[in-house]
Design an enzyme around this catalytic site. Structure first.
Site, short mmCIF file in Angstrom:
data_model
loop_
_atom_site.label_atom_id
_atom_site.label_comp_id
_atom_site.label_asym_id
_atom_site.label_seq_id
_atom_site.Cartn_x
_atom_site.Cartn_y
_atom_site.Cartn_z
N ASP A 23 -14.69 60.49 37.42
CA ASP A 23 -14.85 61.28 36.20
C ASP A 23 -13.51 61.51 35.49
O ASP A 23 -13.46 62.09 34.42
CB ASP A 23 -15.57 62.60 36.46
CG ASP A 23 -14.88 63.49 37.48
OD1 ASP A 23 -13.79 63.13 37.96
OD2 ASP A 23 -15.46 64.55 37.81
N SER A 24 -12.44 60.98 36.08
CA SER A 24 -11.15 60.91 35.37
C SER A 24 -11.27 60.10 34.09
O SER A 24 -10.41 60.18 33.21
CB SER A 24 -10.08 60.30 36.27
OG SER A 24 -10.53 59.09 36.86
N ASP A 48 -18.50 58.85 40.90
CA ASP A 48 -18.36 60.31 40.92
C ASP A 48 -19.62 61.00 40.43
O ASP A 48 -20.21 60.60 39.42
CB ASP A 48 -17.21 60.75 40.01
CG ASP A 48 -15.94 61.09 40.76
OD1 ASP A 48 -16.02 61.34 41.98
OD2 ASP A 48 -14.87 61.11 40.13
N LYS A 50 -19.33 60.28 45.26
CA LYS A 50 -18.32 61.25 45.65
C LYS A 50 -18.60 62.58 44.96
O LYS A 50 -19.01 62.61 43.80
CB LYS A 50 -16.92 60.76 45.26
CG LYS A 50 -15.79 61.73 45.65
CD LYS A 50 -14.41 61.12 45.44
CE LYS A 50 -14.03 61.04 43.99
NZ LYS A 50 -13.85 62.38 43.37
N GLU A 94 -17.04 66.91 44.85
CA GLU A 94 -15.90 67.77 45.13
C GLU A 94 -16.32 69.04 45.87
O GLU A 94 -17.37 69.62 45.58
CB GLU A 94 -15.21 68.18 43.83
CG GLU A 94 -14.59 67.01 43.07
CD GLU A 94 -13.86 67.46 41.82
OE1 GLU A 94 -13.40 66.58 41.07
OE2 GLU A 94 -13.75 68.69 41.57
N GLU A 115 -6.56 65.42 47.48
CA GLU A 115 -5.77 65.38 46.24
C GLU A 115 -4.79 66.55 46.19
O GLU A 115 -5.16 67.71 46.33
CB GLU A 115 -6.68 65.43 45.01
CG GLU A 115 -5.91 65.38 43.70
CD GLU A 115 -6.78 65.08 42.48
OE1 GLU A 115 -6.22 65.04 41.37
OE2 GLU A 115 -8.00 64.90 42.65
#
Length: 260
Positions: free
Chosen positions: A47-48, A86, A114, A116, A183
């Site tokens: 999602d970057s 993501d 993925k 978070e 991260e």
């Protein structure tokens, strides 16, 4: 190899420290194909893309529709690497929603997903893995929480933070993750986590050699987003500069109308 076989092979890399995992982000077909053909182990449609592709200030603007579009594009160029998608913010608020959106990413071409967070995501991880979809966790600095945390901050600076990271990592491991992205975790804590876990860690901003592998944002690697480069990134090309130079050369090469 099937997605499950690729994920199992990735997980087994925790036992081969001399063979570090290479991971890069990819958001489109040509980039994914080039990186896949280069032999990169894992491609993340992250999602970057909200920042480096779509021009948003952070990842909190990214939607499932954005992710599905870019996962499908990258999947067309990825044959050997594990393609990881993501789950964007607000797409996994419950286990049921997490499974539903994980399935959507897989239908678009992702082989794993993925998400978070730690302890509070364990139930969702378990639900997704029980549905047959591999999961990679993400701890440390969490971009989807940048607004509530007031910026991007290093993690693991105190004993309490380090203990919370380990607790979250163990919860995710027990829930069935195949790997864990760390991260912006301080190097010593990243190393300790990597030593204590039974799944491989993939670091970004954790110092070199403290995790079982590394992941980088492709625009940071290529120097194609010159407006901001994270302090831990090492550009290995200058695509931003070369693009500007190529555009200027093209402009100068255009002949005026009527000129032979």
């Amino acid at each position: 190899m099937t997605a499950l076989e690729k994920a199992a092979a990735l997980k087994a890399r925790v036992k081969t420290p001399g063979n570090p995992i290479s991971a890069l982000t990819a958001y489109d077909y040509p980039t994914a194909r080039l990186l896949d053909e280069a032999g990169i182990d894992l491609l993340l449609v992250g999602d970057s893309l909200g920042m480096v592709v779509l021009g948003y200030p952070d990842t909190t603007h990214v939607t499932m529709e954005h992710m599905l579009h870019h996962v499908a594009a990258a999947a067309r160029g990825c044959k050997k690497a594990l393609l990881l998608g993501d789950l964007p913010i607000h797409s996994y608020t419950t286990p049921e929603e997490a499974v539903r959106n994980a399935r959507r990413l897989v239908e678009a071409g992702a082989e794993a997903v993925k998400l978070e967070g730690g302890i509070r995501q364990a139930e969702k991880v378990r639900a997704i893995t029980e549905d047959g979809i591999p999961v990679v966790g993400h701890l440390g600095m969490l971009p989807q929480r940048v607004k509530e945390e007031g910026g991007y901050k290093k993690k693991g600076k105190t004993e309490e933070q380090a203990a919370a990271l380990l607790e979250g990592a163990l919860a995710l491991q027990e829930a069935g993750i195949d790997a864990l992205v760390l991260e912006s975790v301080i190097p010593s804590v990243a190393r300790k986590l990597s030593e204590q876990l039974e799944v491989p860690t993939i670091g970004i901003g954790c110092g070199n050699g403290n995790t079982h592998g590394e992941i980088a944002v492709i625009s940071d690697l290529l120097g194609s987003y010159p407006w901001f480069v994270p302090p831990f990134a090492t550009p290995r090309a200058a695509h931003g500069q070369s693009t500007s130079e190529a555009a200027l050369a093209y402009q100068k090469a255009i002949k005026p109308f009527g000129e032979e």
